[in-house]
Write an enzyme that holds these catalytic residues in place. Structure first.
Site, PDB file in Angstrom:
ATOM      1  N   ASP A 112      -9.746  -1.889 -43.787  1.00 54.56           N
ATOM      2  CA  ASP A 112     -10.950  -1.616 -43.003  1.00 54.56           C
ATOM      3  C   ASP A 112     -11.512  -2.957 -42.552  1.00 54.56           C
ATOM      4  OD1 ASP A 112     -13.275  -0.216 -42.048  1.00 54.56           O
ATOM      5  OD2 ASP A 112     -12.944   1.273 -43.629  1.00 54.56           O
ATOM      6  N   ASP A 213     -14.425  -0.829 -38.154  1.00 53.62           N
ATOM      7  CA  ASP A 213     -15.739  -0.214 -38.338  1.00 53.62           C
ATOM      8  C   ASP A 213     -16.640  -0.477 -37.127  1.00 53.62           C
ATOM      9  OD1 ASP A 213     -17.460   1.036 -40.486  1.00 53.62           O
ATOM     10  OD2 ASP A 213     -18.700  -0.704 -39.990  1.00 53.62           O
ATOM     11  N   GLU A 270     -13.366   2.617 -34.734  1.00 54.29           N
ATOM     12  CA  GLU A 270     -14.360   3.678 -34.877  1.00 54.29           C
ATOM     13  C   GLU A 270     -15.165   3.701 -33.580  1.00 54.29           C
ATOM     14  OE1 GLU A 270     -17.687   5.229 -38.074  1.00 54.29           O
ATOM     15  OE2 GLU A 270     -17.549   3.093 -37.661  1.00 54.29           O
ATOM     16  N   HIS A 343     -15.231   9.605 -44.902  1.00 57.49           N
ATOM     17  CA  HIS A 343     -16.257   9.306 -45.902  1.00 57.49           C
ATOM     18  C   HIS A 343     -17.680   9.381 -45.350  1.00 57.49           C
ATOM     19  CE1 HIS A 343     -15.727   5.718 -43.584  1.00 57.49           C
ATOM     20  NE2 HIS A 343     -16.830   5.213 -44.100  1.00 57.49           N
TER      21      HIS A 343
HETATM   22  C1  NOJ Z   1     -19.353   3.169 -40.298  1.00 55.75           C
HETATM   23  C2  NOJ Z   1     -18.826   3.415 -41.666  1.00 55.75           C
HETATM   24  O1  NOJ Z   1     -17.838   4.394 -41.615  1.00 55.75           O
HETATM   25  C3  NOJ Z   1     -20.011   3.787 -42.531  1.00 55.75           C
HETATM   26  O2  NOJ Z   1     -19.632   4.279 -43.795  1.00 55.75           O
HETATM   27  C4  NOJ Z   1     -20.896   2.581 -42.644  1.00 55.75           C
HETATM   28  O3  NOJ Z   1     -22.066   2.907 -43.350  1.00 55.75           O
HETATM   29  C5  NOJ Z   1     -21.294   2.054 -41.268  1.00 55.75           C
HETATM   30  N1  NOJ Z   1     -20.199   2.032 -40.335  1.00 55.75           N
HETATM   31  C6  NOJ Z   1     -21.818   0.656 -41.376  1.00 55.75           C
HETATM   32  O4  NOJ Z   1     -20.780  -0.212 -41.722  1.00 55.75           O
END
Ligand code: NOJ
Length: 567
Positions: A112, A213, A270, A343
Site C-alpha cells: 500500500d 491510497d 484508489e 477495509h
Molecule cells: C483511504 C484508505 O483506504 C483509508 O483506510 C484511509 O483512512 C484513508 N485513505 C486515509 O489514508
C-alpha cells in the site's frame, strides 16, 4: 538486472502478458488477519502462517494494507517511516520471510502506497514544523490564517476543519484526513523524488506493485478556494479542488517514468472522486500512469441527506447502471478493477446481499458470481471468501475506527438518538470489515490467543474457515470462481453486454470471446423471479449457487440464485 516489463498497447502476445489482467487479488488488513504472538494484533508472521490457506483459495496477488511504522492514528494509514515495519507487526526480517514464502507459493505481493499524507510523527514533518526556512518546510502544505481563522473553509474527510494551527510558526497545515495526517506537498520536486526513491527501494526488495491510497488527491488547486457548504454542514467541500487536481496526471506520468516502468508491477489507484473519463486517463492503455483504479461509484450509492452516513439502501437498477457505465466506458481503452468489500466498506453480504442465517451463504455466492464474471481484475477482501458479515456491535464502546468515533459525536450533535446512531454505524462503519478474521470456532475465532484489538463478530462459531472443506461452502464456491477465470478466456477477455437493463430484481449480462458465449443471471432479492429473457437452449449451466444443473428453458430464479451458462 534486466526486468521484463509488459508493454502497454502490445499486450497479449505470448511474451507480453499483462499478468494483472489474469490475476485475482486478495486484500489483507494485517491488523485483523492473524496474530502469531498473542498480543491481540495481527502480524506478518501470522500472514506467513496463512499463506497456504491463500494458495488453497487460488489467488495470485495479495494487496497488503500498510505495514509500515506508524503511530496508528488511522491504523497504519498514517506512516512515520516508509522504510521500517510497524513494531506490532514484526520486523523487516519477518517481512522478507513473508515475501519470499509468498513468492515460493507463486503469490505476488502488492504494497500500500500512502503518499497523499504522512503521519505528523514522520521525520519530514517533525522537521517541517520547526521553522519556515527548514529544508523540509515545503514538504507539507502550510498557509497563513485568514482574519484569525483557517486559510479556507475546507472540511477534513474525518470531520472538523482540514487545517490545524501550529503555534511554532503561527501557520496552519493542511490535513484532508486526521490532524495526525498532514498532506504532502506534491508541488515540491524534492518531495516527489523522495517518494520515487522510497518506491524504488521497495521495488528492489522484490515487491510486485502498489495499491495507491487516495492517489487522485495528491494535486491541490493552488488557489485553495473556499468550498461549497451544503445543508447543515459546517465546512466547505474541498473535493472539486483536491480530487483529480490540476497536476495529478503530470505527477503520475513522472512516477511511471521514474519508477513504475522499471518494474514488472501491478499498480492500482484508489480513485476517490474519479469518474469514467478520469479513469481512462489514470489507467488508459496509452497513458503510462497506472494499470487500473478503484471506482467508488457503486459503493457510494444511496448516499443521500447524510452522505456516507445515510442508511445505505441501494436500487438495483442504479447499481447496474454504474457497473454498465464503467464496463462500457473502459472497454478497449482501460482496465477495470472489481470489488465489493475492502477495509473501508461494510461487508457486502450484509449490505448488498442478505446476512440472515437462511440466505447468507447463498447471497454471498450470488454477489461473488456477479462480480467475478464482470470484466476486470477481481479483489477479494479477507473473510469475504467465507461470507463474513458486519460486526453486529451494539455499543459505541465496541468501535475503534477514528472516522466512526468522530461521526458518532457529529450524528449525536445533529440530534439523532443513541439507538439511531448505533444503527447507522452498524450499517456503515469501517469497523464492520475490520473485525478479526474468523479462522475457527475456538475462542476469539482462532485469530489470537490474547485479547483481540477489536471485538470479534459474535457469529464466528457459525462462520469460520473450518467449514471451507464442505463441498457447498462459500469458500469452495470462491475457489471455483477463481479456477474458472483461469480456465475460460471468455471470463478474462470477453466483451460485456448488459441484459435486462431495467429489470428491478435481476442483474444479468452476456460475455463473448472467440465464438464462446457466457450468460450470467443473478437474483438480488429473496423472492422467486421469472427471467424474462430467452436463453439459447444449447447453453449449459456451468455454475449455480444452488449447486445444481440448471436448464436455461423458462428459467425461474430462486431467492438470491445465481446461474451461469456457457455456449
Ligand atoms: C483511504 C484508505 O483506504 C483509508 O483506510 C484511509 O483512512 C484513508 N485513505 C486515509 O489514508
Amino acid at each position: 538486472m534486466q526486468v521484463f516489463k509488459y508493454e502497454r498497447g502490445k499486450e497479449d502476445t505470448v511474451l507480453n502478458k499483462a499478468w494483472w489482467k489474469e490475476a485475482v487479488v486478495y486484500q489483507i488488513y494485517p491488523r485483523s488477519f492473524m496474530d502469531s504472538n498473542g498480543d491481540g494484533i495481527g502480524d506478518l508472521n501470522g500472514i506467513t502462517e496463512k499463506l497456504e490457506y491463500l494458495k488453497e483459495l487460488g489467488i495470485d496477488v495479495i494487496w497488503l494494507s500498510p505495514v509500515y511504522q506508524s503511530p496508528n492514528d488511522d491504523n497504519g494509514y498514517d506512516i512515520s517511516d516508509y522504510q521500517a515495519i510497524m513494531e506490532e507487526f514484526g520486523t523487516m526480517e519477518d517481512y522478507d520471510r513473508m515475501l519470499a514464502r509468498a513468492h515460493e507459493l507463486g503469490i505476488k505481493i502488492m504494497m500500500d502506497l500512502v503518499v497523499n499524507h504522512t503521519s505528523d510523527e514522520h521525520a519530514w514533518f517533525v522537521e517541517s514544523r520547526k521553522s519556515v526556512d527548514n529544508p523540509y518546510r515545503d514538504f507539507y502544505i502550510w498557509r497563513k490564517g485568514k482574519d484569525g481563522k483557517e486559510p479556507n473553509n475546507w472540511g477534513s474527510c474525518f470531520s472538523g476543519s482540514a487545517w490545524k494551527y501550529d503555534p511554532q510558526t503561527d501557520m496552519y497545515f493542511l490535513h484532508l484526513f486526521s490532524k495526525k495526517q498532514p498532506d504532502l506537498n506534491w508541488e515540491n520536486p524534492k518531495l516527489r523524488q523522495e517518494v520515487y526513491d522510497m518506491m524504488t527501494w521497495w521495488g528492489e526488495r522484490g515487491i510486485d506493485g502498489f495499491r495507491m491510497d487516495v492517489i487522485t488527491m495528491i494535486s491541490k488547486d493552488q488557489r485553495f478556494p473556499d468550498g461549497v457548504v451544503r445543508g447543515n454542514e459546517k465546512f466547505g467541500d474541498s473535493s472539486p479542488y483536491v480530487n483529480n487536481g490540476p497536476r495529478v496526471h503530470e505527477y503520475l506520468k513522472e512516477m511511471n517514468e521514474k519508477v513504475i516502468s522499471r518494474f514488472d508491477w501491478m499498480t492500482v489507484g484508489e480513485g476517490a472522486g474519479a469518474g469514467v473519463e478520469d479513469a481512462k486517463r489514470y489507467a488508459g492503455t496509452n497513458e503510462n500512469e497506472l494499470d487500473m483504479i478503484f471506482t467508488f461509484e457503486h459503493v457510494n450509492l444511496g448516499q443521500t441527506q447524510y452522505g456516507k452516513w445515510s442508511d445505505g439502501s441501494f436500487d438495483l437498477v442504479e447499481l447496474k447502471k454504474v457497473f454498465q457505465k464503467w464496463e462500457d466506458g473502459l472497454e478497449g481503452v482501460a482496465w477495470n478493477s472489481l470489488y465489493w468489500d475492502n477495509h473501508d466498506q461494510p461487508r457486502a453480504v450484509s449490505r448488498f446481499g442478505n446476512d440472515s442465517e437462511e440466505y447468507r451463504e447463498i447471497s454471498a455466492k450470488m454477489l461473488a458470481t456477479c462480480l467475478h464474471f464482470m470484466k476486470g481484475t477481481p479483489y477479494i477482501y479477507q473473510g469475504e471468501e467465507i461470507g463474513m458479515t458486519n460486526a453486529g456491535y451494539t455499543s459505541i464502546d465496541e468501535y475503534m475506527d477514528i472516522e466512526s468515533l468522530n461521526y458518532y459525536n457529529i450524528l449525536k450533535l445533529q440530534g439523532k438518538s443513541e439507538e439511531e446512531v448505533i444503527r447507522i454505524l452498524g450499517a456503515k462503519s469501517r469497523d464492520n470489515s475490520r473485525t478479526p478474521m474468523q479462522w475457527d470456532a475456538s475462542e476469539n475465532a482462532g485469530f489470537t490467543k490474547g485479547t483481540p484489538w477489536l471485538k470479534v463478530c459474535d457469529r464466528y462459531k457459525e462462520i469460520n474457515t473450518e467449514s471451507r472443506h464442505e463441498p457447498d461452502s462459500v469458500f469452495q464456491y470462491y475457489k471455483e470462481l477463481v479456477k474458472l477465470r483461469k480456465e475460460l478466456p471468455v471470463i478474462q477477455k470477453g466483451a460485456v453486454t448488459p441484459l435486462l437493463r431495467e429489470d428491478k430484481e435481476i442483474l444479468a449480462f452476456k460475455r463473448e470471446y472467440q465464438g464462446k458465449e457466457l450468460y450470467v443471471f443473478c437474483n438480488f432479492f429473496d423472492g422467486e423471479v421469472k427471467v424474462p429473457y430467452s436463453i439459447p437452449e444449447d447453453c449449459k449451466s456451468i455454475l449455480s449457487n444452488y449447486g445444481e444443473e440448471i436448464s436455461p428453458k423458462e428459467l425461474v430464479l430462486r431467492p438470491y440464485e445465481a446461474v451461469m451458462f456457457l455456449r
